[in-house]
Design a protein around this motif. Structure first.
Motif, mmCIF file in Angstrom:
data_model
loop_
_atom_site.group_PDB
_atom_site.id
_atom_site.type_symbol
_atom_site.label_atom_id
_atom_site.label_comp_id
_atom_site.label_asym_id
_atom_site.label_seq_id
_atom_site.Cartn_x
_atom_site.Cartn_y
_atom_site.Cartn_z
ATOM 1 N N UNK A 4 -18.398 -2.323 51.777
ATOM 2 C CA UNK A 4 -18.788 -2.177 50.374
ATOM 3 C C UNK A 4 -17.564 -1.774 49.562
ATOM 4 N N UNK A 5 -17.235 -2.602 48.569
ATOM 5 C CA UNK A 5 -16.110 -2.328 47.667
ATOM 6 C C UNK A 5 -16.684 -1.750 46.373
ATOM 7 N N UNK A 6 -16.251 -0.544 46.038
ATOM 8 C CA UNK A 6 -16.856 0.209 44.943
ATOM 9 C C UNK A 6 -15.862 0.405 43.803
ATOM 10 N N UNK A 7 -16.355 0.262 42.572
ATOM 11 C CA UNK A 7 -15.590 0.608 41.369
ATOM 12 C C UNK A 7 -16.240 1.824 40.732
ATOM 13 N N UNK A 8 -15.432 2.859 40.449
ATOM 14 C CA UNK A 8 -15.908 4.047 39.756
ATOM 15 C C UNK A 8 -15.514 3.962 38.282
ATOM 16 N N UNK A 28 -16.697 2.193 56.132
ATOM 17 C CA UNK A 28 -16.868 0.826 55.630
ATOM 18 C C UNK A 28 -17.075 0.778 54.124
ATOM 19 N N UNK A 29 -16.814 1.894 53.455
ATOM 20 C CA UNK A 29 -16.840 1.930 51.989
ATOM 21 C C UNK A 29 -15.420 2.154 51.493
ATOM 22 N N UNK A 30 -14.997 1.336 50.540
ATOM 23 C CA UNK A 30 -13.651 1.461 49.975
ATOM 24 C C UNK A 30 -13.738 1.457 48.451
ATOM 25 N N UNK A 31 -13.239 2.521 47.828
ATOM 26 C CA UNK A 31 -13.183 2.573 46.364
ATOM 27 C C UNK A 31 -11.955 1.778 45.928
ATOM 28 N N UNK A 32 -12.191 0.616 45.324
ATOM 29 C CA UNK A 32 -11.097 -0.303 44.999
ATOM 30 C C UNK A 32 -10.466 -0.008 43.651
ATOM 31 N N UNK A 33 -11.143 0.805 42.821
ATOM 32 C CA UNK A 33 -10.575 1.117 41.513
ATOM 33 C C UNK A 33 -11.341 2.226 40.836
ATOM 34 N N UNK A 34 -10.674 2.876 39.879
ATOM 35 C CA UNK A 34 -11.307 3.951 39.116
ATOM 36 C C UNK A 34 -10.885 3.825 37.665
ATOM 37 N N UNK A 41 -13.012 -0.035 32.564
ATOM 38 C CA UNK A 41 -14.060 -0.416 33.490
ATOM 39 C C UNK A 41 -14.374 -1.897 33.419
ATOM 40 N N UNK A 42 -14.439 -2.436 32.210
ATOM 41 C CA UNK A 42 -14.725 -3.857 32.037
ATOM 42 C C UNK A 42 -13.608 -4.699 32.629
ATOM 43 N N UNK A 43 -12.352 -4.302 32.365
ATOM 44 C CA UNK A 43 -11.210 -5.062 32.879
ATOM 45 C C UNK A 43 -11.167 -5.035 34.404
ATOM 46 N N UNK A 44 -11.402 -3.865 35.000
ATOM 47 C CA UNK A 44 -11.347 -3.759 36.456
ATOM 48 C C UNK A 44 -12.519 -4.487 37.112
ATOM 49 N N UNK A 45 -13.682 -4.466 36.469
ATOM 50 C CA UNK A 45 -14.833 -5.188 37.026
ATOM 51 C C UNK A 45 -14.531 -6.681 37.112
#
Length: 231
Positions: A4-8, A28-34, A41-45
């Motif tokens: 699971x790739x997560x954006x905060x 198995x969880x990786x925070x790919x951006x904050x 948030x919109x740009x990183x999504x």
């Protein structure tokens, strides 16, 4: 186990760091951006295409609810969970109406955050047609026939899903020792989680009789939990 790739999207850096640490307890969880603003948030999504977005409501340049509305209008169907201090009924209703799949009110427990990831995984791995009981579980609908009761004390939701995923990915039935080896749990702990899966109908129990001694207990995933991992 489904990665699971997560954006905060959270403007409080301390809170973002705590949430990152809680999430990444699961290997198995990786925070790919904050991101700290709606614009970031919109740009990183768009740039990172995460699997799951954890979105605050109160941000320096506006409301996370507006960003959620914008994403849905664009056709973005990424799972978005609101994590916020906004505890008023209007905010909750607006978030759910605009397509948030979960809503956490600060402060919350690490177990509740792990449940968000667990529910996301279940949604991603669902394939084909669903019966009502399985659909109710994916939607988090309350009690009823075929819907699991709240987890008993001592059963951690993300550990439970790790055990369930190992069982679902195995071509043959496994013993508690084998599941423990694959999930880095003790045999006794693995056995406790396997027995819970049997109780709630997500696994079945077989007995293997040898030449002497007690029969070995072997566990296998039931059909609805054995469709394999998602993308």
């Amino acid at each position: 186990m489904t990665r699971v790739r997560v954006l905060l999207v959270e403007d409080d850096l301390r809170v973002a760091r705590v949430n990152r640490d809680l999430l990444e307890r699961d290997p198995d969880v990786h925070v790919v951006g904050s991101a700290a603003t709606l614009a970031q948030g919109d740009a990183l999504a768009q740039a990172l295409a995460p699997d799951l977005i954890l979105l605050d409501v109160y941000l320096p340049d506006g409301s996370g609810l507006g960003l959620l509305r914008h994403w849905r209008a664009q056709g973005r169907t990424t799972d978005v969970a609101l994590i916020t201090a906004a505890d008023d009924e209007a905010s909750v209703k607006a978030a759910l109406a605009q397509g948030a799949f979960d809503y956490l009110i600060k402060p919350f427990t690490g177990a509740r955050l792990a449940e968000v990831v667990s529910r996301h995984r279940a949604r991603r791995t669902a394939r084909g047609t669903l019966d009502q009981a399985h659909l109710d579980r994916l939607l988090g609908v309350g009690t009823g026939p075929g819907v699991p009761e709240p987890l008993p004390r001592g059963i951690d939701p993300h550990t439970l899903e790790r055990v369930a995923q190992v069982l679902a990915g195995a071509p043959d039935a496994l013993s508690a020792e084998e599941v423990g080896d694959r999930t880095h749990l003790s045999r006794v702990t693995a056995w406790r989680y396997l027995e819970h899966l049997v109780r709630v109908g997500r696994a079945s129990l077989d007995h293997q009789y040898g030449l002497a001694g007690r029969p070995a207990k072997l566990y296998r995933a039931r059909a609805e939990d054995s469709s394999g991992g998602g993308g």
